[in-house]
Scaffold this motif. Structure first.
Motif, PDB file in Angstrom:
ATOM      1  N   ILE A  14       3.673  -7.744  13.059  1.00  0.00           N
ATOM      2  CA  ILE A  14       2.958  -7.237  14.244  1.00  0.00           C
ATOM      3  C   ILE A  14       2.131  -5.995  13.913  1.00  0.00           C
ATOM      4  O   ILE A  14       1.150  -5.694  14.615  1.00  0.00           O
ATOM      5  CB  ILE A  14       3.924  -6.974  15.427  1.00  0.00           C
ATOM      6  N   ASP A  35       4.682   2.434   5.705  1.00  0.00           N
ATOM      7  CA  ASP A  35       5.722   1.410   5.600  1.00  0.00           C
ATOM      8  C   ASP A  35       6.698   1.871   4.528  1.00  0.00           C
ATOM      9  O   ASP A  35       6.306   2.568   3.582  1.00  0.00           O
ATOM     10  CB  ASP A  35       5.123   0.045   5.201  1.00  0.00           C
ATOM     11  N   ASN A  75      13.867  -3.612  15.182  1.00  0.00           N
ATOM     12  CA  ASN A  75      14.535  -3.057  16.377  1.00  0.00           C
ATOM     13  C   ASN A  75      15.532  -1.923  16.095  1.00  0.00           C
ATOM     14  O   ASN A  75      15.624  -0.962  16.853  1.00  0.00           O
ATOM     15  CB  ASN A  75      15.319  -4.160  17.114  1.00  0.00           C
ATOM     16  N   HIS A  78      14.085   1.528  16.205  1.00  0.00           N
ATOM     17  CA  HIS A  78      13.269   1.962  17.351  1.00  0.00           C
ATOM     18  C   HIS A  78      13.746   3.297  17.939  1.00  0.00           C
ATOM     19  O   HIS A  78      12.947   4.192  18.173  1.00  0.00           O
ATOM     20  CB  HIS A  78      13.224   0.884  18.437  1.00  0.00           C
ATOM     21  N   LYS A  96       8.426  -3.594  21.471  1.00  0.00           N
ATOM     22  CA  LYS A  96       9.614  -3.998  22.220  1.00  0.00           C
ATOM     23  C   LYS A  96      10.623  -4.577  21.247  1.00  0.00           C
ATOM     24  O   LYS A  96      10.204  -5.034  20.168  1.00  0.00           O
ATOM     25  CB  LYS A  96       9.290  -5.002  23.316  1.00  0.00           C
ATOM     26  N   ASN A 125       2.660  -6.799  25.808  1.00  0.00           N
ATOM     27  CA  ASN A 125       1.236  -7.098  25.736  1.00  0.00           C
ATOM     28  C   ASN A 125       0.739  -8.222  26.642  1.00  0.00           C
ATOM     29  O   ASN A 125      -0.433  -8.259  26.993  1.00  0.00           O
ATOM     30  CB  ASN A 125       0.846  -7.407  24.281  1.00  0.00           C
ATOM     31  N   THR A 222       8.169 -12.439   8.429  1.00  0.00           N
ATOM     32  CA  THR A 222       8.487 -12.955   9.756  1.00  0.00           C
ATOM     33  C   THR A 222       7.565 -14.143  10.050  1.00  0.00           C
ATOM     34  O   THR A 222       6.370 -14.088   9.772  1.00  0.00           O
ATOM     35  CB  THR A 222       8.245 -11.854  10.807  1.00  0.00           C
TER      36      THR A 222
HETATM   37  N1  LIG Z   1       4.640  -7.496  21.130  1.00  0.00           N
HETATM   38  C1  LIG Z   1       4.781  -8.619  20.453  1.00  0.00           C
HETATM   39  O1  LIG Z   1       4.283  -9.666  20.837  1.00  0.00           O
HETATM   40  C2  LIG Z   1       5.592  -8.612  19.163  1.00  0.00           C
HETATM   41  C3  LIG Z   1       5.466  -9.668  18.251  1.00  0.00           C
HETATM   42  C4  LIG Z   1       6.208  -9.596  17.061  1.00  0.00           C
HETATM   43  C5  LIG Z   1       7.071  -8.534  16.823  1.00  0.00           C
HETATM   44  N2  LIG Z   1       7.201  -7.550  17.760  1.00  0.00           N
HETATM   45  C6  LIG Z   1       8.145  -6.417  17.529  1.00  0.00           C
HETATM   46  O2  LIG Z   1       7.650  -5.626  16.464  1.00  0.00           O
HETATM   47  C7  LIG Z   1       8.716  -5.125  15.675  1.00  0.00           C
HETATM   48  C8  LIG Z   1       8.477  -5.516  14.220  1.00  0.00           C
HETATM   49  O3  LIG Z   1       8.492  -6.930  14.112  1.00  0.00           O
HETATM   50  P1  LIG Z   1       7.771  -7.693  12.888  1.00  0.00           P
HETATM   51  O4  LIG Z   1       7.839  -9.133  13.200  1.00  0.00           O
HETATM   52  O5  LIG Z   1       6.455  -7.081  12.607  1.00  0.00           O
HETATM   53  O6  LIG Z   1       8.811  -7.338  11.714  1.00  0.00           O
HETATM   54  P2  LIG Z   1       8.529  -7.376  10.160  1.00  0.00           P
HETATM   55  O7  LIG Z   1       9.854  -7.486   9.526  1.00  0.00           O
HETATM   56  O8  LIG Z   1       7.481  -8.398   9.839  1.00  0.00           O
HETATM   57  O9  LIG Z   1       7.876  -5.939   9.849  1.00  0.00           O
HETATM   58  C9  LIG Z   1       8.581  -4.726   9.928  1.00  0.00           C
HETATM   59  C10 LIG Z   1       7.985  -3.749   8.912  1.00  0.00           C
HETATM   60  O10 LIG Z   1       8.644  -2.494   9.057  1.00  0.00           O
HETATM   61  C11 LIG Z   1       8.837  -1.965   7.768  1.00  0.00           C
HETATM   62  N3  LIG Z   1       9.923  -0.976   7.763  1.00  0.00           N
HETATM   63  C12 LIG Z   1      11.261  -1.205   7.769  1.00  0.00           C
HETATM   64  N4  LIG Z   1      11.920  -0.028   7.714  1.00  0.00           N
HETATM   65  C13 LIG Z   1      10.979   0.959   7.715  1.00  0.00           C
HETATM   66  C14 LIG Z   1      11.035   2.391   7.664  1.00  0.00           C
HETATM   67  N5  LIG Z   1      12.210   3.041   7.640  1.00  0.00           N
HETATM   68  N6  LIG Z   1       9.878   3.080   7.632  1.00  0.00           N
HETATM   69  C15 LIG Z   1       8.684   2.431   7.652  1.00  0.00           C
HETATM   70  N7  LIG Z   1       8.570   1.081   7.685  1.00  0.00           N
HETATM   71  C16 LIG Z   1       9.707   0.354   7.724  1.00  0.00           C
HETATM   72  C17 LIG Z   1       9.175  -3.178   6.898  1.00  0.00           C
HETATM   73  O11 LIG Z   1       8.967  -2.903   5.510  1.00  0.00           O
HETATM   74  C18 LIG Z   1       8.188  -4.214   7.452  1.00  0.00           C
HETATM   75  O12 LIG Z   1       6.955  -4.194   6.758  1.00  0.00           O
HETATM   76  C19 LIG Z   1      10.004  -5.719  16.263  1.00  0.00           C
HETATM   77  O13 LIG Z   1      10.653  -4.763  17.034  1.00  0.00           O
HETATM   78  C20 LIG Z   1       9.530  -6.875  17.128  1.00  0.00           C
HETATM   79  O14 LIG Z   1      10.351  -7.094  18.262  1.00  0.00           O
HETATM   80  C21 LIG Z   1       6.472  -7.559  18.909  1.00  0.00           C
END
Ligand SMILES: NC(=O)c1ccc[n+]([C@@H]2O[C@H](COP(=O)([O-])OP(=O)(O)OC[C@H]3O[C@@H](n4cnc5c(N)ncnc54)[C@H](O)[C@@H]3O)[C@@H](O)[C@H]2O)c1
Length: 382
Positions: A14, A35, A75, A78, A96, A125, A222
């Motif tokens: 995301i 990241d 999550n 967060h 979220k 969103n 993901t």
């Molecule tokens: N609004 C939406 O439609 C939507 C869609 C997908 C995901 N999300 C939310 O977004 C969040 C992330 O989901 P995602 O699918 O992108 O996950 P993801 O696993 O693809 O990405 C998470 C990223 O965070 C990084 N990360 C982990 N620990 C970290 C730290 N301590 N410092 C910095 N970076 C760190 C990871 O390396 C990874 O690149 C979740 O909470 C999910 O619920 C929202």
């Protein structure tokens, strides 16, 4: 116009959508990315010409030039990351769900209330699709009549095989729920947003269709469809399917199903509101349409056309009719409404989800898990 300097933490699935959105919004500029995976952050910074790149959240928050931070981490980070962003005095846009559980969400809400200089919002969103705003406007004006019943679903298929795996299945990272927290949260937020009502009690039936899954030994992206060859067989504790009966604050009944094991669906997010005068139905996979159902007259399909929309919906659309807008546009629209609110001096309440609203969604998610465990109704005490 002075642009707000934005940083995005988390360059996973995301995070990239946040990059696209920020680059399209006039009120801000993409100033930093971060990241924990340094190589990934550097790759994105180079690709998009982002001036600053960090692999530590603390160092990013110490950068005095950054004014707004988007939290796109998994999550379990967060609460701590959101708290640190609020403490730094920068504005926060969190992904979220707001937190792992309601205790954490309440704590964050209190922290935010003590730090009002930092505007905090959560990225629900789907709210800002123009046809969703059109629904909201029609219900608020009384065109639909009293809400009698609400139904719908959010179906996806990215967990259909036992070789599909995500941190969302692990309670330690995702919290006690996979698909209610992941996509049910969006559905419940949207229903409350468009009806202006709140969900007051729930009864949930949750299923873990695959109680064992093949977890790749190396981390996969993901929603990745790559099948890793090396895996370990693990027990799955979070649900990948669930149905919820609920009641709304006006006494109306509702029901929804969420699934991440429904073949053929990517983002089948459907909401139907049955009002005393007519029905409204919207589906994300045909998101430029709003179906209007009538008892003694023809049903109709309103197709997105700036000439036919209410002022509230018009604010969230930019292309002429026949030029399809989509998921990314509504996503950008939601984030844009947050920036416009800051740029406009934070007057009134924006259309985006506040921390208070997002904390309530965490409470509802927890109530669904509790209801399933107890096999009964759980009411949401205020
Ligand atoms: N609004 C939406 O439609 C939507 C869609 C997908 C995901 N999300 C939310 O977004 C969040 C992330 O989901 P995602 O699918 O992108 O996950 P993801 O696993 O693809 O990405 C998470 C990223 O965070 C990084 N990360 C982990 N620990 C970290 C730290 N301590 N410092 C910095 N970076 C760190 C990871 O390396 C990874 O690149 C979740 O909470 C999910 O619920 C929202």
């Amino acid at each position: 116009m002075k642009k707000l300097k934005t940083a995005i933490i988390g360059m996973g699935y995301i995070g990239v959508s946040h990059i696209d959105a920020v680059r399209r919004i006039a009120e801000c500029e993409l100033y930093a990315v971060a990241d924990a995976n340094r190589e990934l952050a550097q790759k994105k910074a180079k690709l998009y010409g982002v001036p600053r790149c960090y692999d530590s959240i603390e160092t990013l928050l110490a950068d005095p030039d950054i004014e707004v931070v988007h939290n796109c981490t998994p999550n379990n980070l967060h609460t701590a990351v959101n708290k640190a962003i609020i403490s730094s005095g920068k504005h926060l846009l969190s992904e979220k769900p707001l937190a792992l559980n309601y205790n954490e969400a309440k704590d964050l809400l209190e922290h935010s209330q003590k730090n009002p200089a930092s505007l905090a919002a959560v990225n629900f969103n789907y709210r800002m699709n123009p046809m969703v705003q059109e629904m909201r406007r029609r219900i608020a004006k009384g065109d639909t009549g009293d809400v009698l019943a609400v139904s719908g679903c959010y179906l996806q298929d990215w967990l259909l095989y036992d070789t599909d795996y995500s941190w969302r299945l692990e309670p330690e990272i995702a919290g006690p729920s996979c698909c209610i927290a992941d996509i049910g949260s969006h559905w419940m937020d949207l229903v409350q947003h468009v009806t202006g009502l709140t969900i007051t009690e729930v009864m949930a039936d949750l299923r873990t269709v695959f109680p064992k899954r093949k977890k790749p030994l190396t981390q996969s992206e993901t929603f990745s469809t790559n099948r890793e060859k090396a895996y370990e067989l693990v027990d799955v504790r979070n649900e990948d399917y669930g149905s919820v009966l609920f009641h709304l604050s006006n006494g109306a009944a509702g029901v929804f199903t969420v699934s991440e094991v429904s073949a053929g669906h990517g983002c089948y997010f459907q909401v139907e509101i049955n009002g005393a005068k007519n029905s409204l139905m919207w589906n994300q996979e045909q998101n430029d349409r709003l179906w209007i159902g009538r008892r003694n007259a023809e049903n109709s399909l309103l197709i997105r056309d700036p000439a036919c929309l209410s002022p509230e919906a018009l604010e969230h659309t930019s292309l002429a009719k026949g030029h399809p807008e989509g998921w990314n546009d509504a996503f950008t629209g939601n984030i844009r409404s947050f920036y416009r609110h800051i740029a406009g001096g934070k007057k009134g309440k924006g259309d985006f989800a506040t921390l208070e609203e997002a904390a309530r969604i965490v409470k509802l998610t927890e109530a669904c898990v509790e209801s399933h465990r107890r096999r009964g109704w759980v009411s949401i005490r205020e």
